[in-house]
Design a protein around this motif. Structure first.
Motif: not given
Length: 593
Positions: A336-352
């Motif tokens: 949730r902290r990462a999503l609050d910082a503006g990351l979307t679930p798709d972007t977050l999954t791709a970066d990981l």
């Protein structure tokens, strides 16, 4: 110089009166004996003890690979800890004490967040401050622009910067206790300590005297050899064995490994920056740019993580351990902290996935998308007041009205507007535009606006409870008391012509009003000390005081440019080289400067 025991006060006083003992006027403590008196008492044939041969240091065989392996482990751990400590300080700058420095509470907070011991926190803070990565910013210690450059460098270059700073530090960062066992703050900007610098250089010199292929069996014996090599080196009062804290620092930084000098220590002793950088690059492996993600919602990075990998994992997970391998754990709160910082679930999954050695485990992907489903289902907006009504067309008109744009109106629903302007100003603007709004109370009822009629306060009652006599026009009449002018003149004529003495203090009169004011507030000072301080204030002279800070630490300060503003004393502090404010009740002693 010999200290006088506290229980021999009569004998000490006898020796002081005859000049056999002297006191240091700049600090409190036992009296000392001049060297000339000591030599005369011992006789002409006395000589100071001297051991011509250095103390023996027991050694054990070791290999270059063993030394390099232990130094590598220490360097990797310290590099990771340094990044964590400075990262915590960059996000939440530590607060400074009023007396200066970072106190034990802030050091504990940083150590808990960075998951490292206090000595590591002190070591990193002092080295980073000397390297210009941290600086004082008001009542905080904040990161500088140089830190942002340092944070994106390779771990080997980061470590070389801190090692060079540590080698030239004019203090021992690990010192956390004074002579009385009281906690010392970090980053106090204390006066330079040449003996501390001698100790650091002498320690590596002592390690360099060991035969090749051998290391000290007991590192404490290196401290004893250091005492012989550098008699003027400063030891810390907290050390149970000679220079134990300094030896611990050298081991944490990889300068000493297995009781022997490591390649990093050799480069520092030679004062060769190029050799130091090469040693760090040879011992410290390249930064890790990938991580292994487990189905237990953890990420493991072997070695030192690269800057972009560290930033990504810190943004989306909580760090659990730091060292030769670092571990992060994912949770709904961290995602949730990462999503609050503006990351979307798709972007977050791709970066990981880009930094993963293997495909992302399903539990982690499910966690990210499940957390994202509930993220943002409700929103919180800042507003000064709310405008609501039953006519959607009227509120739409208000939102589009050009004269009301300065209110910052925003239509949330057909019948609800929010305004960035406080209620009173919003009401005035709406009425000025020709509308007729009403104000509401917090409970939803209409607020009745009545004109305020200011009134003066009633006449003060006379002593005794009587009322003031009134004149015919309603105004109170003057109240006068009959005075016997003849008797008053006789009292004035017979009064003594001498100026009265100031109020006494224990039967002794004050010399001035300044002295009387100081005596009223400085309850911990004797009459002599009160008079000494008042004399310094009146004549503009410098003075030395013993001051007890709010933390309980006792310091000795030399002050000048004194200004009395009871219960405070404003002065220029020679120790801090700055203007300071001192509370009179915390002054426990006064000495001439």
């Amino acid at each position: 110089m010999f200290g006088t025991p506290a229980d021999s006060a009569p004998g000490e006083q006898w020796a002081l009166e005859r000049g056999l003992l002297v006191r240091d006027r700049h600090r409190y403590g036992p009296a000392s004996m001049p060297a000339e008196v000591a030599l005369a008492l011992r006789g002409s044939g006395w000589h100071a003890p001297f051991t011509p041969s250095p103390p023996a240091v027991r050694s054990v065989p070791t290999t270059v690979s063993d030394i390099d392996r232990e130094a590598t482990s220490a360097l990797m751990a310290f590099a990771a800890h340094a990044v964590s400590v400075l990262g915590v300080c960059a996000v939440a700058p530590p607060a400074r004490l009023k007396a200066g420095g970072v106190g034990a509470r802030e050091l504990s907070r940083i150590g808990k967040a960075a998951r490292c011991d206090e000595i590591v926190v002190r070591l990193v803070l002092e080295a980073a401050s000397a390297a210009g990565l941290l600086t004082r910013n008001g009542d905080r210690v904040a990161a500088t622009a140089a830190y942002d450059t340092w944070a994106v460098e390779e771990p080997t270059d980061q470590l070389a910067v801190l090692l060079r700073a540590w080698w030239t530090l004019p203090l021992t960062p690990g010192g956390n206790r004074d002579e009385d066992g009281k906690a010392l703050p970090a980053l106090t900007r204390a006066p330079a300590c040449g003996g501390c610098l001698q100790a650091r250089h002498g320690l590596l010199t002592a390690a360099a005297r060991l035969p090749a292929g051998e290391g000290s069996a007991n590192p404490a014996e290196l401290g004893a050899l250091l005492v012989w090599l550098r008699p003027l080196a400063d030891e810390l009062p907290q050390d149970a064995t000679p220079f134990a804290t300094l030896i611990r620092e050298a081991e944490l930084l990889g300068a000493l490994a297995r009781g022997a000098l490591s390649p990093v220590g050799t480069a520092l002793l030679a004062d060769d920056d190029a050799a130091l950088t090469d040693a760090c690059r040879r011992l410290l492996p390249a930064a890790s740019r990938t991580a292994r993600f487990g189905s237990d919602l953890t990420a493991v990075v072997a070695g030192t993580p690269a800057a972009h990998l560290l930033a990504l994992l810190d943004a989306v997970a909580d760090r659990e351990s730091v060292g030769t391998a670092s571990v992060w754990r994912f949770s709904p709160a961290s995602v949730r902290r990462a999503l609050d910082a503006g990351l979307t679930p798709d972007t977050l999954t791709a970066d990981l996935a880009d930094v993963a050695v293997e495909p992302l485990p399903q539990p982690l992907s499910y966690l990210i998308h499940d957390t994202a489903r509930g993220h943002g289902r409700m929103r919180v907006v800042a507003t000064a007041c709310v405008i609501h009504g039953e006519e959607p067309a009227l509120l739409a008109e208000l939102a589009a009205h050009r004269k009301l744009t300065q209110l910052g109106l925003r239509l949330l629903a057909p019948t609800v507007l929010i305004s960035r302007t406080p209620p009173d100003k919003t009401l005035a603007a709406l009425r000025s535009a020709g509308y007729a709004p009403v104000a509401e109370k917090p409970d939803g009822s209409v607020r009745i606006e009545r004109a305020q009629r200011p009134r003066a306060a009633g006449p003060a009652p006379l002593p005794g409870g009587g009322s003031r006599p009134q004149r015919a026009g309603g105004r109170p009449a003057d109240v006068r008391t009959a005075v016997d002018l003849v008797a008053l003149a006789a009292r004035l004529r017979d009064a003594p012509q001498d100026v009265p003495e100031p109020d006494p203090y224990d039967g002794r009169p004050y010399d001035s009003d300044t002295e009387e004011i100081i005596a009223g507030w400085a309850r911990n000072l004797s009459f002599t000390d009160v008079r000494q301080l008042a004399h310094a204030v009146n004549d503009g002279q410098a003075v030395t005081i013993e001051y007890v800070a709010t933390s309980g630490n006792t310091t000795v300060r030399t002050l000048s440019r004194l200004e009395l503003d009871a219960p405070y004393l404003h002065a220029w502090c020679h120790l801090r080289d700055d203007d300071r404010v001192f509370t009179l009740s915390r002054i426990h002693g006064v000495m001439p400067s």
